[in-house]
Design a protein around this motif. Structure first.
Motif, PDB file in Angstrom:
ATOM      1  N   GLU A 170       0.839  -1.469   0.172  1.00  0.00           N
ATOM      2  CA  GLU A 170      -0.242   0.605   0.339  1.00  0.00           C
ATOM      3  C   GLU A 170       0.711   1.436   0.279  1.00  0.00           C
ATOM      4  O   GLU A 170       0.399   1.749  -0.914  1.00  0.00           O
ATOM      5  N   ALA A 173       3.026   1.357  -3.341  1.00  0.00           N
ATOM      6  CA  ALA A 173       2.808   0.954  -4.946  1.00  0.00           C
ATOM      7  C   ALA A 173       2.152   2.473  -5.817  1.00  0.00           C
ATOM      8  O   ALA A 173       2.152   2.761  -7.168  1.00  0.00           O
ATOM      9  N   GLU A 195       0.590  -7.190  -7.037  1.00  0.00           N
ATOM     10  CA  GLU A 195       0.031  -6.432  -6.664  1.00  0.00           C
ATOM     11  C   GLU A 195       0.134  -4.961  -6.621  1.00  0.00           C
ATOM     12  O   GLU A 195      -0.654  -3.699  -6.464  1.00  0.00           O
ATOM     13  N   GLU A 198      -1.545  -2.773  -9.704  1.00  0.00           N
ATOM     14  CA  GLU A 198      -3.007  -2.720  -9.770  1.00  0.00           C
ATOM     15  C   GLU A 198      -3.264  -2.007  -9.062  1.00  0.00           C
ATOM     16  O   GLU A 198      -4.126  -1.014  -8.771  1.00  0.00           O
ATOM     17  N   HIS A 199      -2.541  -1.536  -7.864  1.00  0.00           N
ATOM     18  CA  HIS A 199      -2.060  -0.105  -6.829  1.00  0.00           C
ATOM     19  C   HIS A 199      -1.953   1.534  -6.779  1.00  0.00           C
ATOM     20  O   HIS A 199      -1.727   1.804  -6.903  1.00  0.00           O
ATOM     21  N   SER A 200      -0.514   0.728  -8.369  1.00  0.00           N
ATOM     22  CA  SER A 200      -0.473   1.983  -8.401  1.00  0.00           C
ATOM     23  C   SER A 200      -1.391   2.792  -9.666  1.00  0.00           C
ATOM     24  O   SER A 200      -0.739   4.116  -9.808  1.00  0.00           O
ATOM     25  N   HIS A 201      -2.287   2.088 -10.364  1.00  0.00           N
ATOM     26  CA  HIS A 201      -2.956   2.937 -11.760  1.00  0.00           C
ATOM     27  C   HIS A 201      -2.277   3.794 -12.641  1.00  0.00           C
ATOM     28  O   HIS A 201      -2.528   4.507 -13.021  1.00  0.00           O
TER      29      HIS A 201
END
Length: 486
Positions: A170, A173, A195, A198-201
């Motif tokens: 979290e 990212a 992951e 995915e959380h880096s946008h």
């Protein structure tokens, strides 16, 4: 006129369908005969109304339409545009004096045409291009569905080390900085990298690349691409994975295996944010986040001169260490049912029913292969219909003849079973033995054969587990009494 090798029984594009909209049916004889050799379904319509009715009943991958109908059927152009948006390719049949109508169709997104009367070779080339594109789209869709079945970015488990891992993901990212993930094989390093992406946008794709899969001769081309000069003087650009990952994330697995030459190029890319394809005279900018992973100690490799220290610094701006499964065994409480449910769903098989001893074996095993080994065990047990204890026993009898050391939970103690089960003598028990002693010896041998799994031993002996426990208590009490009478 050939589109390629056809089977004896099926047309080349037997999985596709065609609709021909043409006002002059007399002109269609040769065209329809040709299409019939390529496609299983070839339908015809003379008016927009007929075409609309047929389109409501069937989906057509390819629609051939005479642009002359646009004059008498003004709504046809809008109808074709709607079909095109719903994944139907549209090919216009255009006479020489109708090119202005074709240009009007292009404004609606209908992008290709052939001159009418149709030249066979031109038609073959155009149809092949349309259908090859459609086949690639279907394969890509199938690959995406298959990938979604076999991959997940879920971090399963509630151990303290897994919770800390989630916190790092979290926190790291949103950054563009490179990340180094260190951990043993099978600990899920690629899952963590996915992951992070995915959380880096980031709008680009996630592209994994194994540094051990490419040979030293081809790895530079695989990473950075290649420009090839053809015989006619034209140039062809084969994209490397960095170009494919532009705008997204590239995951370099086993980065310790990169040759020194590639390490130098990777360092240049990280510093300059440009890449130069093999054979090219130019560089172009690249926006890629690099996540690297290794199961080796890169500091040791730096001391040995096998890895560049400056590259290590650039790759390790942020660092994540993944603990082995044996150090976070509390994750098994959630990980085992998660993997079992997922695998049973994928394999269309019922969930297994394992005993407490089976779960204890899973919990107490050291898992040198980490989550990858755990998943492999669960999948094999589900496919073979065996419990973990039965699977391990059979595997080790085949491989070495000696069972692995496992622990089985019963009562308040955890005994270890690391000896080869005693073999029953063919001549039977001595005549001097009492029935009680024969019974005890036989039961103990069956329990040993089942690696201490009393539930499995009870099933083999055709008695209840409670009966077995009662026998052991009787023997324990008699052993205690014998010590006082000796």
């Amino acid at each position: 006129m050939s589109l390629g090798t056809e089977t004896k029984h099926l047309p080349l594009y037997h999985a596709f369908s065609v609709l021909v909209i043409h006002g002059e049916s007399d002109e269609l004889g040769g065209l329809l005969r040709t299409l019939d050799t390529w496609f299983t379904t070839v339908d015809c319509a003379e008016t927009c109304l007929q075409a609309r009715k047929q389109a409501h009943q069937n989906h057509y991958d390819l629609v051939l339409v005479d642009v002359g109908l646009f004059t008498s059927e003004p709504s046809l152009l809008e109808e074709l545009s709607h079909w095109h948006q719903n994944r139907s390719d549209v090919l216009l049949l255009v006479h020489q004096n109708e090119l202005d109508l074709a240009i009007a169709a292009f404004r609606h997104g209908l992008f290709d045409f052939v001159l009418n009367p149709v030249h066979p070779e031109q038609m073959a080339h155009t149809v092949r291009r349309f259908m090859d594109k459609r086949l690639k789209e279907r394969r890509l869709c199938a690959l995406q569905r298959d990938f979604s079945r076999h991959s997940s970015t879920q971090m399963i488990g509630q151990s303290e080390k897994t919770k800390l891992l989630r916190q790092h993901i979290e926190q790291y990212a949103p950054s563009k900085a490179s990340v180094m993930i260190e951990g043993q094989p099978g600990t899920g390093k690629e899952l963590i990298a996915r992951e992070l992406h995915e959380h880096s946008h980031r709008i680009g794709p996630f592209v994994p690349f194994s540094c051990t899969k490419s040979s030293p001769e081809t790895i530079e081309k695989d990473l950075f691409g290649e420009v090839i000069t053809l015989e006619n003087g034209s140039r062809k650009f084969n994209e490397g994975v960095f170009k494919v990952a532009n705008g997204g994330t590239i995951y370099l697995d086993e980065v310790a295996h990169l040759p020194m030459r590639i390490q130098e190029l990777l360092l240049s890319m990280l510093e300059e944010r440009t890449i130069k394809p093999v054979g090219a005279k130019y560089e172009f900018p690249i926006d890629v986040r690099v996540i690297a992973a290794t199961n080796q100690n890169l500091n040791v490799l730096v001391q040995q001169g096998k890895f560049r220290s400056d590259l290590l610094y650039r790759l390790s701006v942020l660092k994540i260490e993944v603990a082995p499964l044996k150090e976070r065994k509390t994750d098994l409480k959630e990980l085992v049912p998660f993997l079992a449910n997922r695998l049973c769903h994928d394999l269309c098989l019922p969930l297994p029913r394992w005993t407490d001893e089976d779960i204890a074996i899973i919990r107490d095993y050291e898992w040198p292969g980490n989550v990858r080994e755990l998943r492999n065990l669960i999948e094999n047990c589900i496919l073979l219909g065996k419990s973990p204890s039965e699977y391990w026993r059979n595997r080790n009898h085949i491989n070495s003849g000696t069972p692995i050391t496992v622990t089985v939970s019963h009562g308040n103690q955890i005994p270890y079973y690391d000896e080869k089960p005693a073999q029953v003598k063919q001549e039977g028990y001595p005549n001097s033995w009492t029935l009680r002693k024969v019974e005890r010896c036989h039961i103990e041998q069956v329990v040993l054969f089942h690696d201490g799994n009393k539930s499995a031993a009870a099933r083999a002996l055709a008695v209840s587990r409670k009966t077995l426990e009662r026998k052991y208590k009787e023997w324990d009490s008699s052993d205690d009494d014998s010590r006082y009478t000796e």
